[in-house]
Design a protein around this motif. Structure first.
Motif, PDB file in Angstrom:
ATOM      1  N   TRP A  30     -12.850  14.532  28.625  1.00  0.00           N
ATOM      2  CA  TRP A  30     -13.380  14.700  27.350  1.00  0.00           C
ATOM      3  C   TRP A  30     -13.671  13.127  27.301  1.00  0.00           C
ATOM      4  O   TRP A  30     -13.135  12.119  27.638  1.00  0.00           O
ATOM      5  CB  TRP A  30     -12.234  14.314  26.389  1.00  0.00           C
ATOM      6  N   TYR A  31     -15.008  12.859  26.514  1.00  0.00           N
ATOM      7  CA  TYR A  31     -15.609  11.386  26.508  1.00  0.00           C
ATOM      8  C   TYR A  31     -16.249  11.036  25.073  1.00  0.00           C
ATOM      9  O   TYR A  31     -17.090  12.077  24.961  1.00  0.00           O
ATOM     10  CB  TYR A  31     -16.363  11.066  27.837  1.00  0.00           C
ATOM     11  N   SER A  69     -13.446  20.278  20.673  1.00  0.00           N
ATOM     12  CA  SER A  69     -15.041  20.469  20.725  1.00  0.00           C
ATOM     13  C   SER A  69     -15.732  19.629  20.017  1.00  0.00           C
ATOM     14  O   SER A  69     -16.973  19.624  20.201  1.00  0.00           O
ATOM     15  CB  SER A  69     -15.190  21.736  20.333  1.00  0.00           C
ATOM     16  N   THR A  70     -15.314  18.757  19.115  1.00  0.00           N
ATOM     17  CA  THR A  70     -15.987  17.915  18.303  1.00  0.00           C
ATOM     18  C   THR A  70     -16.021  16.428  18.763  1.00  0.00           C
ATOM     19  O   THR A  70     -16.288  15.508  18.281  1.00  0.00           O
ATOM     20  CB  THR A  70     -15.627  17.681  17.057  1.00  0.00           C
ATOM     21  N   THR A  71     -15.715  16.447  20.076  1.00  0.00           N
ATOM     22  CA  THR A  71     -15.640  14.910  20.847  1.00  0.00           C
ATOM     23  C   THR A  71     -17.055  14.372  20.597  1.00  0.00           C
ATOM     24  O   THR A  71     -17.911  15.126  21.029  1.00  0.00           O
ATOM     25  CB  THR A  71     -15.139  15.174  22.162  1.00  0.00           C
ATOM     26  N   ALA A  72     -17.118  13.064  20.582  1.00  0.00           N
ATOM     27  CA  ALA A  72     -18.559  12.708  20.234  1.00  0.00           C
ATOM     28  C   ALA A  72     -19.494  12.985  21.086  1.00  0.00           C
ATOM     29  O   ALA A  72     -20.684  13.838  20.786  1.00  0.00           O
ATOM     30  CB  ALA A  72     -18.592  11.253  19.973  1.00  0.00           C
TER      31      ALA A  72
END
Length: 149
Positions: free
Chosen positions: A84-85, A95-98
């Motif tokens: 995740w990044y 799922s809303t990680t930038a």
């Protein structure tokens, strides 16, 4: 078998995360023997039928350029891989990680995921996550890297 091959990330990646079989006559350096006894990189994941807790043993980046990097880590038992990044901290493993996430469903002990389409001279924050076939899951603490110019 050269002892370093038993835990060398590049060799393990080339061979699908499977370590070579050590002949009974071979004496291993104590540090490598201890790592293998604990279910470290390249081990076949176990201590005599008991289930070891899934653990992330090391995390880092490799081959960073202005637009990409490889996020690498090892686990003590085979598991899938996810990174995740984002360009801001803290990174949410959702799922809303930038910027998003990259995943590989293969169960391995050496994990190598490439992040691409990155922006030059930018700090990226990331977390890694692995889930074993028995549903054990582990997430890392947040780490960061900076892309090149």
């Amino acid at each position: 078998v050269p002892p370093g091959h038993l835990i060398a990330p590049g060799w393990l990646r080339k061979n699908g995360g499977i370590a070579p079989i050590v002949p009974a006559c071979q004496t291993l350096p104590p540090g490598i023997q201890n790592l293998l006894n604990q279910g470290g990189p390249g081990s076949h994941g176990g201590n005599s039928g008991t289930t070891s807790p899934l653990t992330i043993l090391s995390i880092g980046t490799s081959g960073t350029t202005s637009t990409s990097t490889h996020v690498i880590w090892t686990t003590n038992i085979p598991a899938n891989s996810r990174v995740w990044y984002a360009t801001s901290s803290p990174v949410a493993a959702t799922s809303t990680t930038a910027n998003g996430n990259v995943m590989d469903a293969n169960n391995v002990t050496f994990h190598d995921l490439m992040l691409s389409s990155l922006t030059a001279l930018t700090t990226y924050y990331y977390k890694v996550s692995s889930t074993a076939p028995d549903s054990q899951s582990v997430n890392s603490a947040e780490n960061s890297f900076v892309t090149l110019p």
